[in-house]
Design a protein around this motif. Structure first.
Motif, PDB file in Angstrom:
ATOM      1  N   SER A  40     -30.620  24.998  24.765  1.00 22.17           N
ATOM      2  CA  SER A  40     -31.683  25.821  25.350  1.00 22.17           C
ATOM      3  C   SER A  40     -31.385  27.321  25.231  1.00 22.17           C
ATOM      4  N   GLU A  41     -30.086  27.671  25.091  1.00 22.75           N
ATOM      5  CA  GLU A  41     -29.749  29.100  24.917  1.00 22.75           C
ATOM      6  C   GLU A  41     -29.755  29.498  23.447  1.00 22.75           C
ATOM      7  N   LYS A  42     -30.284  28.627  22.595  1.00 25.26           N
ATOM      8  CA  LYS A  42     -30.347  28.866  21.165  1.00 25.26           C
ATOM      9  C   LYS A  42     -28.972  28.999  20.501  1.00 25.26           C
ATOM     10  N   ALA A  43     -27.969  28.437  21.133  1.00 27.81           N
ATOM     11  CA  ALA A  43     -26.633  28.433  20.539  1.00 27.81           C
ATOM     12  C   ALA A  43     -26.420  27.074  19.878  1.00 27.81           C
ATOM     13  N   THR A  44     -25.776  27.071  18.727  1.00 27.40           N
ATOM     14  CA  THR A  44     -25.522  25.814  18.033  1.00 27.40           C
ATOM     15  C   THR A  44     -24.667  24.912  18.918  1.00 27.40           C
ATOM     16  N   CYS A  45     -25.129  23.673  19.099  1.00 28.15           N
ATOM     17  CA  CYS A  45     -24.346  22.748  19.925  1.00 28.15           C
ATOM     18  C   CYS A  45     -23.914  21.521  19.142  1.00 28.15           C
ATOM     19  N   LEU A  46     -24.535  21.282  17.981  1.00 27.53           N
ATOM     20  CA  LEU A  46     -24.115  20.186  17.108  1.00 27.53           C
ATOM     21  C   LEU A  46     -24.425  20.601  15.682  1.00 27.53           C
ATOM     22  N   TYR A  47     -23.444  20.386  14.809  1.00 26.04           N
ATOM     23  CA  TYR A  47     -23.682  20.689  13.400  1.00 26.04           C
ATOM     24  C   TYR A  47     -23.233  19.496  12.570  1.00 26.04           C
ATOM     25  N   ALA A  48     -24.056  19.096  11.624  1.00 28.71           N
ATOM     26  CA  ALA A  48     -23.694  17.974  10.764  1.00 28.71           C
ATOM     27  C   ALA A  48     -24.304  18.129   9.387  1.00 28.71           C
ATOM     28  N   LYS A  49     -23.548  17.707   8.399  1.00 27.14           N
ATOM     29  CA  LYS A  49     -24.044  17.681   7.033  1.00 27.14           C
ATOM     30  C   LYS A  49     -23.380  16.479   6.376  1.00 27.14           C
ATOM     31  N   TRP A  50     -24.149  15.649   5.741  1.00 25.04           N
ATOM     32  CA  TRP A  50     -23.553  14.426   5.196  1.00 25.04           C
ATOM     33  C   TRP A  50     -24.464  13.797   4.156  1.00 25.04           C
ATOM     34  N   GLN A  51     -23.917  12.835   3.433  1.00 23.74           N
ATOM     35  CA  GLN A  51     -24.703  12.077   2.468  1.00 23.74           C
ATOM     36  C   GLN A  51     -24.522  10.606   2.775  1.00 23.74           C
ATOM     37  N   MET A  52     -25.580   9.858   2.567  1.00 25.98           N
ATOM     38  CA  MET A  52     -25.474   8.422   2.836  1.00 25.98           C
ATOM     39  C   MET A  52     -26.460   7.662   1.965  1.00 25.98           C
ATOM     40  N   ASN A  53     -26.154   6.425   1.715  1.00 27.51           N
ATOM     41  CA  ASN A  53     -27.113   5.526   1.079  1.00 27.51           C
ATOM     42  C   ASN A  53     -26.843   4.102   1.549  1.00 27.51           C
ATOM     43  N   PHE A  54     -27.770   3.234   1.284  1.00 28.67           N
ATOM     44  CA  PHE A  54     -27.698   1.873   1.830  1.00 28.67           C
ATOM     45  C   PHE A  54     -28.115   0.853   0.785  1.00 28.67           C
ATOM     46  N   THR A  55     -27.464  -0.275   0.822  1.00 28.57           N
ATOM     47  CA  THR A  55     -27.868  -1.401  -0.010  1.00 28.57           C
ATOM     48  C   THR A  55     -28.145  -2.571   0.938  1.00 28.57           C
ATOM     49  N   ILE A  56     -29.349  -3.102   0.854  1.00 26.26           N
ATOM     50  CA  ILE A  56     -29.748  -4.169   1.785  1.00 26.26           C
ATOM     51  C   ILE A  56     -30.072  -5.440   0.997  1.00 26.26           C
ATOM     52  N   HIS A  57     -29.425  -6.536   1.387  1.00 21.89           N
ATOM     53  CA  HIS A  57     -29.731  -7.833   0.780  1.00 21.89           C
ATOM     54  C   HIS A  57     -30.677  -8.564   1.729  1.00 21.89           C
ATOM     55  N   TYR A  58     -31.766  -9.075   1.199  1.00 27.33           N
ATOM     56  CA  TYR A  58     -32.698  -9.783   2.077  1.00 27.33           C
ATOM     57  C   TYR A  58     -33.208 -11.045   1.389  1.00 27.33           C
ATOM     58  N   GLU A  59     -33.641 -11.987   2.222  1.00 23.76           N
ATOM     59  CA  GLU A  59     -34.101 -13.273   1.701  1.00 23.76           C
ATOM     60  C   GLU A  59     -35.586 -13.197   1.365  1.00 23.76           C
ATOM     61  N   THR A  60     -35.971 -13.777   0.268  1.00 25.05           N
ATOM     62  CA  THR A  60     -37.389 -13.761  -0.113  1.00 25.05           C
ATOM     63  C   THR A  60     -38.028 -15.104   0.241  1.00 25.05           C
ATOM     64  N   THR A  61     -39.330 -15.151   0.113  1.00 24.96           N
ATOM     65  CA  THR A  61     -40.078 -16.354   0.500  1.00 24.96           C
ATOM     66  C   THR A  61     -39.671 -17.576  -0.312  1.00 24.96           C
ATOM     67  N   ASN A  62     -39.211 -17.328  -1.551  1.00 23.10           N
ATOM     68  CA  ASN A  62     -38.819 -18.494  -2.339  1.00 23.10           C
ATOM     69  C   ASN A  62     -37.308 -18.738  -2.310  1.00 23.10           C
ATOM     70  N   LYS A  63     -36.656 -18.383  -1.184  1.00 25.50           N
ATOM     71  CA  LYS A  63     -35.251 -18.687  -0.906  1.00 25.50           C
ATOM     72  C   LYS A  63     -34.254 -18.037  -1.865  1.00 25.50           C
ATOM     73  N   THR A  64     -34.681 -16.978  -2.533  1.00 24.19           N
ATOM     74  CA  THR A  64     -33.712 -16.220  -3.322  1.00 24.19           C
ATOM     75  C   THR A  64     -33.431 -14.931  -2.563  1.00 24.19           C
ATOM     76  N   TYR A  65     -32.308 -14.291  -2.904  1.00 17.06           N
ATOM     77  CA  TYR A  65     -31.969 -13.036  -2.260  1.00 17.06           C
ATOM     78  C   TYR A  65     -32.244 -11.860  -3.190  1.00 17.06           C
ATOM     79  N   LYS A  66     -32.741 -10.820  -2.615  1.00 16.77           N
ATOM     80  CA  LYS A  66     -32.995  -9.607  -3.381  1.00 16.77           C
ATOM     81  C   LYS A  66     -32.238  -8.448  -2.758  1.00 16.77           C
ATOM     82  N   THR A  67     -32.098  -7.395  -3.551  1.00 20.37           N
ATOM     83  CA  THR A  67     -31.375  -6.220  -3.075  1.00 20.37           C
ATOM     84  C   THR A  67     -32.286  -5.005  -3.081  1.00 20.37           C
ATOM     85  N   ALA A  68     -32.312  -4.318  -1.978  1.00 20.94           N
ATOM     86  CA  ALA A  68     -33.057  -3.058  -1.910  1.00 20.94           C
ATOM     87  C   ALA A  68     -32.039  -1.929  -1.751  1.00 20.94           C
TER      88      ALA A  68
END
Ligand SMILES: *[C@@H]1O[C@H](CO)[C@@H](O)[C@H](O)[C@H]1NC(C)=O
Ligand SMILES: *[C@@H]1O[C@H](CO)[C@@H](O)[C@H](O)[C@H]1NC(C)=O
Ligand SMILES: *[C@@H]1O[C@H](CO)[C@@H](O)[C@H](O)[C@H]1NC(C)=O
Ligand SMILES: *[C@@H]1O[C@H](CO)[C@@H](O)[C@H](O)[C@H]1NC(C)=O
Ligand SMILES: *[C@@H]1O[C@H](CO)[C@@H](O)[C@H](O)[C@H]1NC(C)=O
Ligand SMILES: *[C@@H]1O[C@H](CO)[C@@H](O)[C@H](O)[C@H]1NC(C)=O
Ligand SMILES: *[C@@H]1O[C@H](CO)[C@@H](O)[C@H](O)[C@H]1NC(C)=O
Ligand SMILES: *[C@@H]1O[C@H](CO)[C@@H](O)[C@H](O)[C@H]1NC(C)=O
Ligand SMILES: *[C@@H]1O[C@H](CO)[C@@H](O)[C@H](O)[C@H]1NC(C)=O
Ligand SMILES: *[C@@H]1O[C@H](CO)[C@@H](O)[C@H](O)[C@H]1NC(C)=O
Ligand SMILES: *[C@@H]1O[C@H](CO)[C@@H](O)[C@H](O)[C@H]1NC(C)=O
Ligand SMILES: *[C@@H]1O[C@H](CO)[C@@H](O)[C@H](O)[C@H]1NC(C)=O
Length: 411
Positions: free
Chosen positions: A36-64
């Motif tokens: 509220s006093e306009k002073a920095t209280c948290l600073y962060a810089k980062w990179q991220m990515n995700f790989t998600i395996h999920y089941e499809t309707t025909n019982k195979t797995y796919k990757t997003a």
């Protein structure tokens, strides 16, 4: 190419910085939370990515795979110093949400838990998903950081949990910024730290608490090249470690070749290699020809984003390193230190460089640095061996003489 996107949210200063490095696109997320006093209280810089395996309707797995973060908002991010909790909440794409909690317990703060949610109803990202709805995965790993330190982890961190692989790298975070000033004192993750046993000894013998020698792992060796049209005209292979000293604190940064882009130019008398990444705004190596028959590293220009958000810039065009005949390459396997200025050093590892006369994209025969040259050791070893032998002979002779002398006496 550099793209900046500003997402103004009341009382929060937010910037999403996208960098396009070579062919691989990676986005650095950046958050500068103010109180509220306009002073920095948290600073962060980062990179991220995700790989998600999920089941499809025909019982195979796919990757997003989720590596571009579009339409980023930071709603729900808070820093509450009074209640000893801080939180980074990120929303992006179509229904992705990522939250990390921090807690404070003087004299430390902790990275508490990470949770990541995705919505499989998004049939563009998750085509043919069997179960539709929001899925949340939690990951808790308590990392303890001294209160006034900024956490840095340039190395790749990988967590696997319930079919989701999370990657984080080039992470910088200080969750409870003291007095509005982001710390310059870095706390490195174990992967960034070296396993050198020398460290504690240095700590106890150096009395000044302001200097924190941070031994690190050797940097990974990267391959860099510059092309002129469709022919390679400059080649460089090296592991790079930057050493920036500010206010008596040395920040040692290993360059990760996987997330470092390179460009450059080649002219008859001069050649340039430029590196850049989310940490390096630019790092230029400029080579020149001298006496028509040799080349050398003449100039280094650098501009580095520091942990506290400021930029460190330096230029020196009066260097003389990596000197070798034209038509050959320069090689140095041992660690070599380029002193660019009193405050900026570059440590190189397994270096090989050829800025001129590259033929067929390959290195020519190398001239090796004197550090690598251990032939001088051979005469020393031989000499030491010989003198040892002489001493043995002399002693044997003296003992022999004594014995025979003593023999005469008894007679
Ligand atoms: C995520 O990033 C890491 C490190 O840069 C990289 O090795 C990996 O291929 C990336 N994965 C995806 C799905 O983009
Ligand atoms: C974030 O907040 C802004 C305004 O405060 C709002 O317009 C936006 O919809 C919110 N986004 C999410 C994902 O909640
Ligand atoms: C991002 O926002 C724009 C405009 O608001 C929209 O057209 C686009 O579909 C959004 N992208 C995603 C991945 O949600
Ligand atoms: C973060 O903390 C809040 C309360 O402080 C809690 O409700 C929430 O579940 C926590 N989130 C994670 C990911 O731990
Ligand atoms: C995605 O869902 C929408 C409606 O929910 C539907 O109209 C569309 O055809 C679906 N697309 C795919 C690729 O399944
Ligand atoms: C299963 O579905 C996916 C798309 O949802 C399709 O690409 C794949 O060929 C299907 N496999 C079978 C065995 O039907
Ligand atoms: C913050 O300010 C207080 C009082 O002004 C001071 O005692 C404290 O040492 C400061 N902390 C840091 C980390 O600078
Ligand atoms: C390289 O460029 C030259 C002229 O620009 C062209 O004639 C040649 O076909 C190119 N070679 C390849 C392998 O693309
Ligand atoms: C970094 O530079 C400082 C000051 O020149 C020096 O004391 C320190 O040993 C250097 N560290 C490394 C890892 O090169
Ligand atoms: C860089 O990528 C290589 C293989 O692609 C991998 O073995 C290595 O661990 C990566 N390095 C870092 C620092 O991410
Ligand atoms: C964060 O925002 C504050 C207030 O606008 C500013 O003074 C500070 O320099 C910013 N810090 C960084 C690292 O961007
Ligand atoms: C290096 O290349 C230049 C022109 O590109 C040429 O004049 C010179 O003879 C070459 N030197 C050697 C040693 O190959």
């Amino acid at each position: 190419m550099l793209c900046f996107r500003f997402c103004p949210v009341p009382r929060l200063e937010l910037v999403l910085l996208c960098l396009v490095l070579g062919a691989a696109r990676s986005c650095a997320l950046e958050l500068n939370l103010t109180n509220s006093e306009k002073a920095t209280c948290l600073y962060a810089k980062w990179q991220m990515n995700f790989t998600i395996h999920y089941e499809t309707t025909n019982k195979t797995y796919k990757t997003a795979t989720i590596s571009d973060h579009d339409n980023v908002t930071y709603n729900g991010s808070i820093c509450d110093d009074d209640h000893n909790v801080s939180k980074i909440a990120v929303q992006f794409g179509s229904g992705f949400s990522w939250i990390v909690n921090f807690t404070k317990q003087e004299p430390n703060y902790f990275i508490d838990s990470i949770s990541f949610s995705y919505n499989t109803e998004d049939n563009i990202t998750f085509p043919g998903a069997k179960d539709k709805g929001i899925v949340t995965v939690h990951y808790s790993e308590k990392v303890s950081i001294p209160l006034n330190d900024i956490f840095r982890c340039s190395s790749l961190l990988t967590y696997e949990e319930n079919h989701v692989v999370q990657h984080y790298w080039d992470v910088l975070v200080q969750a409870f910024v003291q007095n509005g000033t982001v710390s310059r004192k870095e706390f490195l993750c174990t992967k960034d730290k070296g396993s050198t046993t020398v460290a504690p000894i240095i700590h106890t013998t150096v009395p000044s608490p302001t200097t924190t020698p941070t031994p690190k792992e050797k940097p990974q060796v990267g391959n860099y090249s510059v092309s002129n049209g469709n022919t390679t005209c400059l080649l460089a292979t090296m592991g790079l470690q930057l050493n920036i000293t500010q206010d008596k604190i040395a920040s040692v940064i290993n360059i990760n070749p996987n997330s470092t882009g390179f460009t450059g130019s080649c002219q008859p008398q001069t050649a340039q290699l430029r590196l850049n990444s989310s940490i390096i705004k630019y790092l230029d190596f400029v080579f020149a020809v001298k006496n028509e028959n040799r080349f050398y590293l003449k100039e280094v220009n650098a501009s580095i984003y520091l942990a506290n958000g400021s930029v460190f810039s330096i230029a020196n065009n009066n260097l003389s390193y990596w000197d070798a005949p034209l038509g050959s390459s320069y090689m140095c396997n041992k660690e070599q230190t380029l002193s660019v200025s009193g405050t900026f050093q570059i440590n190189t590892f397994n270096l090989k460089v050829q800025p001129f006369n590259v033929t067929e994209g390959k290195y020519s025969t190398a001239q090796e640095c004197s550090l690598d040259d251990d032939t001088i050791l051979i005469p020393i070893i031989v000499g030491a061996g010989l003198s040892g032998l002489i001493i043995v002979i002399v002693i044997a002779y003296l003992i022999g003489r004594r014995k025979s002398y003593a023999g005469y006496q008894t007679l």
